[in-house]
Design an enzyme around this catalytic site. Structure first.
Site, PDB file in Angstrom:
ATOM      1  N   ASN A  98      -9.402  -8.310  -0.064  1.00  0.00           N
ATOM      2  CA  ASN A  98      -8.221  -7.679   0.515  1.00  0.00           C
ATOM      3  C   ASN A  98      -8.152  -7.931   2.020  1.00  0.00           C
ATOM      4  O   ASN A  98      -9.114  -7.678   2.741  1.00  0.00           O
ATOM      5  CB  ASN A  98      -8.253  -6.168   0.277  1.00  0.00           C
ATOM      6  CG  ASN A  98      -7.933  -5.785  -1.152  1.00  0.00           C
ATOM      7  OD1 ASN A  98      -7.988  -6.607  -2.053  1.00  0.00           O
ATOM      8  ND2 ASN A  98      -7.596  -4.522  -1.351  1.00  0.00           N
ATOM      9  N   SER A 132       0.826  -1.212   0.000  1.00  0.00           N
ATOM     10  CA  SER A 132       0.000   0.000   0.000  1.00  0.00           C
ATOM     11  C   SER A 132       0.858   1.259   0.000  1.00  0.00           C
ATOM     12  O   SER A 132       2.064   1.221   0.320  1.00  0.00           O
ATOM     13  CB  SER A 132      -0.918   0.017   1.224  1.00  0.00           C
ATOM     14  OG  SER A 132      -0.159   0.249   2.399  1.00  0.00           O
ATOM     15  N   GLU A 157     -12.138   2.669  -6.542  1.00  0.00           N
ATOM     16  CA  GLU A 157     -13.120   2.515  -5.467  1.00  0.00           C
ATOM     17  C   GLU A 157     -14.253   3.512  -5.654  1.00  0.00           C
ATOM     18  O   GLU A 157     -14.023   4.676  -5.980  1.00  0.00           O
ATOM     19  CB  GLU A 157     -12.461   2.729  -4.103  1.00  0.00           C
ATOM     20  CG  GLU A 157     -13.406   2.529  -2.924  1.00  0.00           C
ATOM     21  CD  GLU A 157     -12.698   2.636  -1.586  1.00  0.00           C
ATOM     22  OE1 GLU A 157     -13.243   3.311  -0.682  1.00  0.00           O
ATOM     23  OE2 GLU A 157     -11.610   2.046  -1.429  1.00  0.00           O
ATOM     24  N   HIS A 163     -12.675  -4.540   0.276  1.00  0.00           N
ATOM     25  CA  HIS A 163     -11.631  -4.047   1.158  1.00  0.00           C
ATOM     26  C   HIS A 163     -12.097  -4.206   2.611  1.00  0.00           C
ATOM     27  O   HIS A 163     -13.273  -4.355   2.892  1.00  0.00           O
ATOM     28  CB  HIS A 163     -11.340  -2.572   0.863  1.00  0.00           C
ATOM     29  CG  HIS A 163     -10.591  -2.352  -0.404  1.00  0.00           C
ATOM     30  ND1 HIS A 163      -9.497  -1.504  -0.487  1.00  0.00           N
ATOM     31  CD2 HIS A 163     -10.744  -2.853  -1.659  1.00  0.00           C
ATOM     32  CE1 HIS A 163      -9.030  -1.498  -1.727  1.00  0.00           C
ATOM     33  NE2 HIS A 163      -9.785  -2.312  -2.456  1.00  0.00           N
ATOM     34  N   GLY A 164     -11.154  -4.162   3.545  1.00  0.00           N
ATOM     35  CA  GLY A 164     -11.518  -4.278   4.947  1.00  0.00           C
ATOM     36  C   GLY A 164     -12.030  -5.652   5.334  1.00  0.00           C
ATOM     37  O   GLY A 164     -12.843  -5.788   6.250  1.00  0.00           O
ATOM     38  N   ASP A 174      -1.362  -0.924  -3.801  1.00  0.00           N
ATOM     39  CA  ASP A 174      -2.704  -0.716  -3.265  1.00  0.00           C
ATOM     40  C   ASP A 174      -2.925   0.680  -2.692  1.00  0.00           C
ATOM     41  O   ASP A 174      -2.011   1.298  -2.139  1.00  0.00           O
ATOM     42  CB  ASP A 174      -2.972  -1.757  -2.174  1.00  0.00           C
ATOM     43  CG  ASP A 174      -4.448  -1.922  -1.877  1.00  0.00           C
ATOM     44  OD1 ASP A 174      -5.243  -1.966  -2.834  1.00  0.00           O
ATOM     45  OD2 ASP A 174      -4.802  -2.036  -0.691  1.00  0.00           O
ATOM     46  N   HIS A 200     -12.039  -0.696   7.067  1.00  0.00           N
ATOM     47  CA  HIS A 200     -10.604  -0.876   7.252  1.00  0.00           C
ATOM     48  C   HIS A 200     -10.245  -0.926   8.738  1.00  0.00           C
ATOM     49  O   HIS A 200     -10.921  -0.324   9.577  1.00  0.00           O
ATOM     50  CB  HIS A 200      -9.836   0.277   6.604  1.00  0.00           C
ATOM     51  CG  HIS A 200      -9.893   0.272   5.108  1.00  0.00           C
ATOM     52  ND1 HIS A 200      -9.335  -0.726   4.352  1.00  0.00           N
ATOM     53  CD2 HIS A 200     -10.441   1.141   4.234  1.00  0.00           C
ATOM     54  CE1 HIS A 200      -9.532  -0.466   3.063  1.00  0.00           C
ATOM     55  NE2 HIS A 200     -10.207   0.657   2.967  1.00  0.00           N
ATOM     56  N   THR A 226      -5.290  -6.304   8.198  1.00  0.00           N
ATOM     57  CA  THR A 226      -5.235  -6.102   9.647  1.00  0.00           C
ATOM     58  C   THR A 226      -5.086  -7.398  10.427  1.00  0.00           C
ATOM     59  O   THR A 226      -4.321  -7.470  11.397  1.00  0.00           O
ATOM     60  CB  THR A 226      -6.489  -5.344  10.116  1.00  0.00           C
ATOM     61  OG1 THR A 226      -6.540  -4.074   9.458  1.00  0.00           O
ATOM     62  CG2 THR A 226      -6.462  -5.115  11.617  1.00  0.00           C
TER      63      THR A 226
END
Length: 287
Positions: free
Chosen positions: A228, A50, A136, A206-207, A84, A178, A231
């Site tokens: 994706n 990222s 996005e 995402h997230g 990313d 996220h 975390t």
């Protein structure tokens, strides 16, 4: 094996009606752990770096990209390299020479017309160089914004956005967030299906660390292709380091980085296995 293009991995997953995992790389140990987990699962994987990770590495893309590419080149499964959440155009323009076959250009913080204009320019640049461009629409954002009015992706607007920008895949806001450290997000699977029917390109979630296993399976069955994940890797990595450092005399970083890397591999294997274990009845409705 040599790096594989992200487009190839995504196309195969879409054809098979399964999900492909895209995992965030921050350190060399992340890349090694992710690839080992993919080898254990026997599935392709996407290594993501990222813009924030590049900032961590003193704003230098080339060293971490070269390290990830070198790990990928030794892999026993197909691996691609993806840049990313890029907002900086100068960083975008480094992608082609750094081994990336795809970029996620993020102008979602802009209003719709500005997002279209910036994304169209990014897509044109990427396509001239043979790169897959993800964008996005909607605001995945942080935890507090995931369920606020107006942040989720509208199917009609998504169709217009894809047509106007020419993007190759679309990250959509459907209830994930996220940086969640608990897996309590509830995804709007009906909205995923509506978006799948509205746009001709693969959908990206995402997230995903904040969504439980069944939520992710159902999202893939409804139409999500690229998932994706970041975390949750950092949660287990840091947990392993904390546990190892309870030994007060330990000073060798290899002693705590090795178990952290093992934990990443275990999570990646688990996540890739579940993305391949989609409810076949639900997936049959996908075009």
């Amino acid at each position: 094996m040599p790096l594989v293009a992200t487009q190839v991995i995504i196309d195969e997953a879409r054809t098979r009606r399964i999900g492909v995992g895209a995992f965030n790389v921050i350190t060399l140990e992340h890349a090694e752990g992710i690839v080992t987990g993919a080898e254990q699962a026997g599935t392709p994987v996407i290594l993501q770096i990222s813009e924030n990770a590049v900032k961590f590495h003193r704003g230098q893309l080339a060293p971490i990209a070269a390290a990830a590419a070198a790990v990928a080149a030794q892999a026993a499964v197909p691996v691609s390299l993806h840049l990313d959440h890029v907002e900086n155009t100068a960083l975008l323009h480094q992608a082609a020479d750094a081994g990336f076959s795809s970029v996620m250009f993020d102008a979602s913080h802009l209003d719709y017309d500005a997002n279209v204009g910036a994304t169209r320019a990014a897509a044109d640049w990427a396509h001239e160089r043979g790169l897959h461009l993800e964008a996005e629409l909607g605001k995945v954002g942080g935890k507090d914004g995931a369920h606020a009015p107006g942040v989720r992706t509208d199917p009609g607007e998504a169709a217009a956005f894809v047509a106007a920008t020419g993007v190759d895949s679309l990250a959509v806001a459907v209830g994930s967030s996220h940086a969640m450290t608990t897996r309590t997000a509830r995804l709007d699977h009906e909205l995923v299906a509506q978006l799948r029917d509205a746009v001709p390109v693969p959908l990206v979630l995402h997230g995903s660390s904040g969504a439980a296993d069944q939520e992710l399976r159902s999202a893939v069955a409804a139409g999500i292709v690229k998932v994706n994940i970041g975390t949750i890797l950092n949660v287990v990595f840091t947990g392993a380091v904390r546990e190892t450092l309870t030994e007060p005399k330990l000073v060798d970083p290899r002693k705590y980085l090795a178990p952290a890397r093992i934990q990443i591999s275990a999570v990646v294997q688990q996540m890739l296995s579940l993305l391949n274990d989609v409810d076949s009845t639900l997936a049959q409705s996908r075009p």
